[in-house]
Scaffold this motif. Structure first.
Motif, mmCIF file in Angstrom:
data_model
loop_
_atom_site.group_PDB
_atom_site.id
_atom_site.type_symbol
_atom_site.label_atom_id
_atom_site.label_comp_id
_atom_site.label_asym_id
_atom_site.label_seq_id
_atom_site.Cartn_x
_atom_site.Cartn_y
_atom_site.Cartn_z
ATOM 1 N N GLN A 1 0.804 -1.226 0.000
ATOM 2 C CA GLN A 1 0.000 0.000 0.000
ATOM 3 C C GLN A 1 0.837 1.275 0.000
ATOM 4 O OE1 GLN A 1 -2.128 0.638 3.770
ATOM 5 N NE2 GLN A 1 -0.187 1.415 4.529
ATOM 6 N N TRP B 1 -1.725 -1.482 -5.352
ATOM 7 C CA TRP B 1 -2.292 -1.999 -4.111
ATOM 8 C C TRP B 1 -2.546 -3.500 -4.256
ATOM 9 C CZ3 TRP B 1 -3.579 1.987 -0.514
ATOM 10 C CH2 TRP B 1 -3.586 3.290 -1.046
ATOM 11 N N THR C 1 -9.096 0.197 4.840
ATOM 12 C CA THR C 1 -8.678 1.598 4.879
ATOM 13 C C THR C 1 -9.765 2.392 5.589
ATOM 14 O OG1 THR C 1 -7.493 1.349 2.785
ATOM 15 C CG2 THR C 1 -8.007 3.600 3.503
ATOM 16 N N ARG D 1 -14.223 5.037 2.905
ATOM 17 C CA ARG D 1 -13.707 3.854 3.587
ATOM 18 C C ARG D 1 -13.623 2.753 2.541
ATOM 19 N NH1 ARG D 1 -15.369 -1.131 5.332
ATOM 20 N NH2 ARG D 1 -14.720 -1.855 7.401
#
Length: 319
Positions: A128, A166, A174, A284
């Motif tokens: 990430q 990612w 997240t 999110r």
């Protein structure tokens, strides 16, 4: 909170619902730069481009098997946590809440994939790094994706500031936050699930200030290690960081009843799809097992919408 401000916030909430927001996130199959700018960027509205990256070589090739076959010994930087909450809020053994960053370790791609599939509940790996790691750490993969998103580059009149790679699984989440970027998020394998809240709902999104810390793992044991204040404008004199203190999927409405007024949108971005996530939208993110994605960050314009957002921050006394 000032009564006049409360009335203003409610008016903003109601007018946004009636005039700015629709009942869901729009989906299209293609976009010209003019359509993108006119219908979405200028309005600061998300859109999903179904199949937007489905013809990329990456979408045809990249999966765990491909990386095992072609990049087995490649050294990758991996964020590891005991709970999947990198850059999120976690309590230590004394029940003190911290904004905790992950421990970053270098390992081979083979070791990363083994850790991903072992699914240990106390060791959750996630690639990430948000330093344009696709162009910096995975240069050999760039020929499999577009160097930029053409309609977006034309609309923004610039090239992306960063292109990120990612890879993770459903354990890595997240936490809700916002970014000062125009974001084109492209899912290469698996799917991503986004919970989105518009910036006009800032008055109803609760924040708290948290001391900063890092996860550290030593001899199979995890600890949360507080760190000194960083020299960044995100921190105040105490070294604390403002962060959203609610999980939109499991909100404590007894503690934060105002959150019920926030407009929440849930979307799934599947393999081959792209999501335009406008600057300053709260989001999110979760994902499927072994999900692979690439996102393009374009610098936002610090124009009138940013000025209004900063005014709203001040009125809310969020920070």
């Amino acid at each position: 909170m000032n009564e006049t401000f409360c009335d203003a916030f409610l008016t903003l909430n109601e007018e946004s619902k009636a005039l700015y927001l629709s009942s869901g996130i729009n989906e299209v199959e293609s976009l010209t730069s003019l359509q993108f700018q006119r219908d979405y960027v200028s309005k600061n509205i998300p859109v999903i481009i179904r199949g937007g990256c489905s013809l990329w070589p990456a979408t045809q090739k990249w999966n765990q098997k491909y990386f095992r076959e072609h990049f087995l010994s490649k050294i990758v930087t991996v964020a590891i946590t005991p709970n999947g909450l990198a850059d999120g809020i976690t309590k230590d053994d004394d029940d003190v809440e911290y904004f905790v960053m992950p421990q970053e370790v270098d390992m081979t791609m083979s070791e990363f994939l083994d850790a991903l599939n072992e699914k240990r509940q106390d060791l959750i790996p996630y690639i990430q790094r948000q330093n344009s790691n696709l162009t910096e750490d995975f240069k050999e993969l760039m020929s499999d994706v577009d160097p930029d998103v053409k309609f977006a580059s034309e609309a923004f009149d610039k090239k992306p500031d960063a292109i990120n790679f990612w890879m993770g699984d459903e354990r890595a989440v997240t936490s809700m936050h916002k970014d000062p970027y125009e974001n084109i998020y492209c899912v290469i394998d698996g799917y991503k699930e986004f919970t989105l809240i518009p910036p006009t709902d800032l008055p109803f999104v609760p924040y708290k200030r948290y001391p900063q810390a890092e996860f550290r793992r030593d001899n199979e044991k995890w600890s949360i290690v507080p760190i000194k204040q960083l020299e960044t404008s995100s921190f105040d004199a105490s070294g604390e960081l403002p962060w959203i203190c609610i999980d939109p999927l499991n909100p404590d409405l007894n503690k934060y009843p105002e959150f019920e007024k926030a407009h929440k949108f849930k979307v799934r971005v599947n393999k081959g799809d792209c999501l335009y996530l406008p600057s300053l939208w709260f989001h999110r993110v979760s994902q499927s097992h072994g999900c692979i994605a690439v996102n393009y960050w374009y610098d936002m314009e610090f124009d009138i919408k940013y000025c209004y957002f900063k005014m709203l921050e001040t009125m809310c006394k969020k920070y």
